[in-house]
Design a protein around this motif. Structure first.
Motif, mmCIF file in Angstrom:
data_model
loop_
_atom_site.group_PDB
_atom_site.id
_atom_site.type_symbol
_atom_site.label_atom_id
_atom_site.label_comp_id
_atom_site.label_asym_id
_atom_site.label_seq_id
_atom_site.Cartn_x
_atom_site.Cartn_y
_atom_site.Cartn_z
ATOM 1 N N HIS B 159 0.832 -1.205 0.000
ATOM 2 C CA HIS B 159 0.000 0.000 0.000
ATOM 3 C C HIS B 159 0.868 1.258 0.000
ATOM 4 C CE1 HIS B 159 -3.444 2.501 0.876
ATOM 5 N NE2 HIS B 159 -2.748 3.061 1.842
ATOM 6 N N ARG B 160 1.832 1.310 0.913
ATOM 7 C CA ARG B 160 2.685 2.502 1.017
ATOM 8 C C ARG B 160 3.588 2.640 -0.205
ATOM 9 N NH1 ARG B 160 4.227 2.189 7.442
ATOM 10 N NH2 ARG B 160 2.178 2.813 8.174
ATOM 11 N N GLY B 161 4.051 1.510 -0.703
ATOM 12 C CA GLY B 161 4.932 1.540 -1.871
ATOM 13 C C GLY B 161 4.221 2.089 -3.095
ATOM 14 N N LEU B 162 2.985 1.668 -3.287
ATOM 15 C CA LEU B 162 2.227 2.152 -4.452
ATOM 16 C C LEU B 162 1.909 3.633 -4.321
ATOM 17 C CD1 LEU B 162 -0.164 -0.882 -4.989
ATOM 18 C CD2 LEU B 162 1.680 -0.157 -6.496
ATOM 19 N N ARG B 163 1.638 4.046 -3.095
ATOM 20 C CA ARG B 163 1.371 5.468 -2.883
ATOM 21 C C ARG B 163 2.633 6.285 -3.178
ATOM 22 N NH1 ARG B 163 -0.676 6.835 2.901
ATOM 23 N NH2 ARG B 163 1.497 6.461 3.331
ATOM 24 N N GLN B 164 3.758 5.786 -2.683
ATOM 25 C CA GLN B 164 5.049 6.460 -2.912
ATOM 26 C C GLN B 164 5.360 6.517 -4.412
ATOM 27 O OE1 GLN B 164 6.979 7.842 -0.769
ATOM 28 N NE2 GLN B 164 9.029 7.923 -1.620
ATOM 29 N N LEU B 165 5.035 5.414 -5.090
ATOM 30 C CA LEU B 165 5.284 5.319 -6.536
ATOM 31 C C LEU B 165 4.527 6.416 -7.281
ATOM 32 C CD1 LEU B 165 6.876 3.213 -8.112
ATOM 33 C CD2 LEU B 165 4.751 1.979 -8.496
ATOM 34 N N SER B 166 3.297 6.611 -6.892
ATOM 35 C CA SER B 166 2.474 7.636 -7.522
ATOM 36 C C SER B 166 3.057 9.018 -7.259
ATOM 37 C CB SER B 166 1.051 7.520 -6.975
ATOM 38 O OG SER B 166 0.292 8.583 -7.395
ATOM 39 N N GLU B 167 3.519 9.249 -6.019
ATOM 40 C CA GLU B 167 4.099 10.559 -5.679
ATOM 41 C C GLU B 167 5.404 10.799 -6.429
ATOM 42 O OE1 GLU B 167 2.206 10.634 -1.186
ATOM 43 O OE2 GLU B 167 4.363 10.441 -1.441
ATOM 44 N N LEU B 168 6.209 9.738 -6.539
ATOM 45 C CA LEU B 168 7.482 9.861 -7.267
ATOM 46 C C LEU B 168 7.238 10.206 -8.724
ATOM 47 C CD1 LEU B 168 9.547 6.843 -5.877
ATOM 48 C CD2 LEU B 168 10.132 9.256 -5.669
ATOM 49 N N ALA B 169 6.243 9.543 -9.297
ATOM 50 C CA ALA B 169 5.933 9.795 -10.705
ATOM 51 C C ALA B 169 5.500 11.241 -10.898
ATOM 52 C CB ALA B 169 4.828 8.856 -11.169
ATOM 53 N N GLN B 170 4.704 11.735 -9.946
ATOM 54 C CA GLN B 170 4.229 13.110 -10.057
ATOM 55 C C GLN B 170 5.389 14.095 -9.881
ATOM 56 O OE1 GLN B 170 1.107 14.145 -7.338
ATOM 57 N NE2 GLN B 170 0.210 15.467 -8.860
ATOM 58 N N ALA B 171 6.240 13.824 -8.889
ATOM 59 C CA ALA B 171 7.382 14.720 -8.646
ATOM 60 C C ALA B 171 8.289 14.754 -9.867
ATOM 61 C CB ALA B 171 8.152 14.246 -7.429
ATOM 62 N N GLU B 172 8.518 13.590 -10.441
ATOM 63 C CA GLU B 172 9.399 13.509 -11.613
ATOM 64 C C GLU B 172 8.827 14.317 -12.770
ATOM 65 O OE1 GLU B 172 9.961 9.885 -14.158
ATOM 66 O OE2 GLU B 172 11.775 9.827 -12.966
ATOM 67 N N SER B 173 7.515 14.250 -12.915
ATOM 68 C CA SER B 173 6.894 14.951 -14.036
ATOM 69 C C SER B 173 7.052 16.449 -13.898
ATOM 70 C CB SER B 173 5.424 14.590 -14.134
ATOM 71 O OG SER B 173 4.707 15.254 -13.136
ATOM 72 N N HIS B 174 7.105 16.964 -12.659
ATOM 73 C CA HIS B 174 7.220 18.407 -12.496
ATOM 74 C C HIS B 174 8.658 18.879 -12.531
ATOM 75 C CE1 HIS B 174 3.084 19.271 -12.137
ATOM 76 N NE2 HIS B 174 2.946 18.238 -11.350
ATOM 77 N N GLU B 175 9.596 17.931 -12.410
ATOM 78 C CA GLU B 175 11.002 18.316 -12.539
ATOM 79 C C GLU B 175 11.392 18.436 -13.997
ATOM 80 O OE1 GLU B 175 12.939 15.262 -10.387
ATOM 81 O OE2 GLU B 175 12.202 15.993 -8.459
ATOM 82 N N PHE B 176 10.585 17.814 -14.884
ATOM 83 C CA PHE B 176 10.918 17.762 -16.304
ATOM 84 C C PHE B 176 10.861 19.135 -16.957
ATOM 85 C CE2 PHE B 176 9.666 17.136 -20.765
ATOM 86 C CZ PHE B 176 10.716 16.337 -21.171
#
Lengths: 213, 176
Positions: B159-176
């Motif tokens: 559960h926590r890993g999938l939530r973290q995964l979603s946050e990482l993906a979002q953070a990465e998208s805004h660094e682009f």
């Protein structure tokens, strides 16, 4: 559905569109703000009492602080409706502006001596009235920004909803200054903040539901 | 076709040129399929690419002709990608109580290169639990035995890993 069919349908539905213009959205929001303020003066809720402006040193601080926060947050919120805009920097700037405004207010007053003095100065029955007025006055700009957000394409909903909430809340508080009889910076910081928080929370809840795309 | 040509076609589409629009959507469809094939399970690629084409259509007025077209399209594609990751997370979270096996997703996740890259940034316990249950298709009980953890802990890690995964993906998208 195949790609070809979808493309045929979309090309068949094509009608000319006018590209979204930042300054048109800014103009719409300024108009909403101006109409609200004019109505408040027209019904007598707000008044421009020069005597009060001269004798209450916090009036100038409130008007300048809330005006700057409202304009800065509103402009950033409208920009964030563009899918390519990242609001991270704007939020940092806003946090700095808000901190300066709050600290500036603390210099205008003294800290309470003891709990009873604190409670007396906070005057919670009046404070709740202030906070609820601010939340109510924030409604028109909040609705306006949410509708503009729905027309736009915000890609960072978490930050956009914060900016929308802050802009609407600061405007509501700005408008309320013209009707607020209180002058204690401690009272103002406490209850104005609570009123603004209510609006920010409302924007946080509503914007993703209204502007989701 | 270059990004500048896409821009020209989009400007023409905004004025109502259906032929230019058809050409543009055709190009975008190809680009989007390639974009998502590196980021999502293969079964989802066409579905999400079509969803983005619909979004491009609905939000075409938000494109400012004075700016490059690529970042606008990339922002929309990334937004929809994150949206899909979130939906995957929510869907998978719903299954947590019922055994968690998702073999089709596991197979697809192998091909999701970016997803793997993001997973390498999770805590080992979370990444291992997700890999075993979501990618290899083990049951929670089997994963718990293999990892030497309790069933509850494996569920929490997923559960926590999938939530973290979603946050990482979002953070990465805004660094682009």
């Amino acid at each position: 559905m195949s790609f070809e069919t979808l493309i045929d349908q979309l090309a068949g539905d094509l009608v000319p569109v006018r590209p979204r213009r930042l300054w048109v959205d800014v103009g719409i929001m300024l108009l909403i703000a101006a109409i609200e303020l004019a109505l408040l003066f027209a019904i007598g809720f707000a008044n421009l009492d020069m005597h009060r402006l001269e004798t209450q040193p916090t009036v100038g601080w409130r008007l300048v602080s809330l005006g700057v926060i409202s304009v800065a947050a509103g402009f950033a919120a409208i920009r964030s409706f563009d899918p390519t805009y990242s609001a991270k920097g704007s939020i940092r700037w806003l946090a700095g502006i808000i901190a300066i405004c709050v600290v500036g207010g603390l210099f205008l007053g003294t800290l309470p001596e003891g709990v009873s003095a604190l409670l007396q100065r906070l005057a919670w029955t009046n404070g709740i009235g202030c906070a609820s007025h601010i939340a109510l006055l924030s409604t028109p700009p909040l609705l306006g920004l949410m509708l503009l957000g729905r027309r736009g394409a915000p890609t960072d909903m978490r930050r956009t909803r914060l900016l929308v909430g802050l802009a609407a809340a600061a405007w509501g508080a700005f408008a309320f200054v013209f009707a607020c009889p209180f002058n204690d910076p401690l009272f103002i910081i406490t209850w104005y903040s609570l009123g603004c928080t209510a609006t920010v929370l409302l924007a946080r809840y509503l914007l993703p539901r209204i502007a989701r795309w | 076709m270059t990004e500048a040509q896409w821009r020209t076609l989009m400007i023409a589409a905004q004025t109502g040129d259906a032929a230019a629009y058809r050409r543009l959507l055709d190009e975008l469809g190809r680009w989007l399929r390639s974009y998502y094939s590196r980021r999502l399970p293969s079964a989802m690629v066409d579905d999400v690419a079509q969803e983005v084409l619909l979004t491009v259509h609905a939000k075409r007025h938000t494109y400012d002709p004075s700016k490059p077209f690529g970042p606008w399209l990339a922002a929309i594609a990334r937004y929809k990608w994150i949206d899909r990751l979130r939906a995957m997370k929510d869907g998978l979270t719903d299954e947590l109580d019922e055994g968690l096996a998702a073999p089709d997703l596991g197979e697809a996740a192998h091909s999701a290169y970016t997803l793997d890259a993001l997973m390498s940034r999770l805590k080992p316990a979370q990444a291992n639990a997700i890999r075993l249950v979501k990618i290899e298709g083990l049951s929670v009980k089997e994963a718990a035995e293999r990892l030497g953890q309790t069933i509850a802990l494996v569920k929490v890690n997923i559960h926590r890993g999938l939530r973290q995964l979603s946050e990482l993906a979002q953070a990465e998208s805004h660094e682009f």
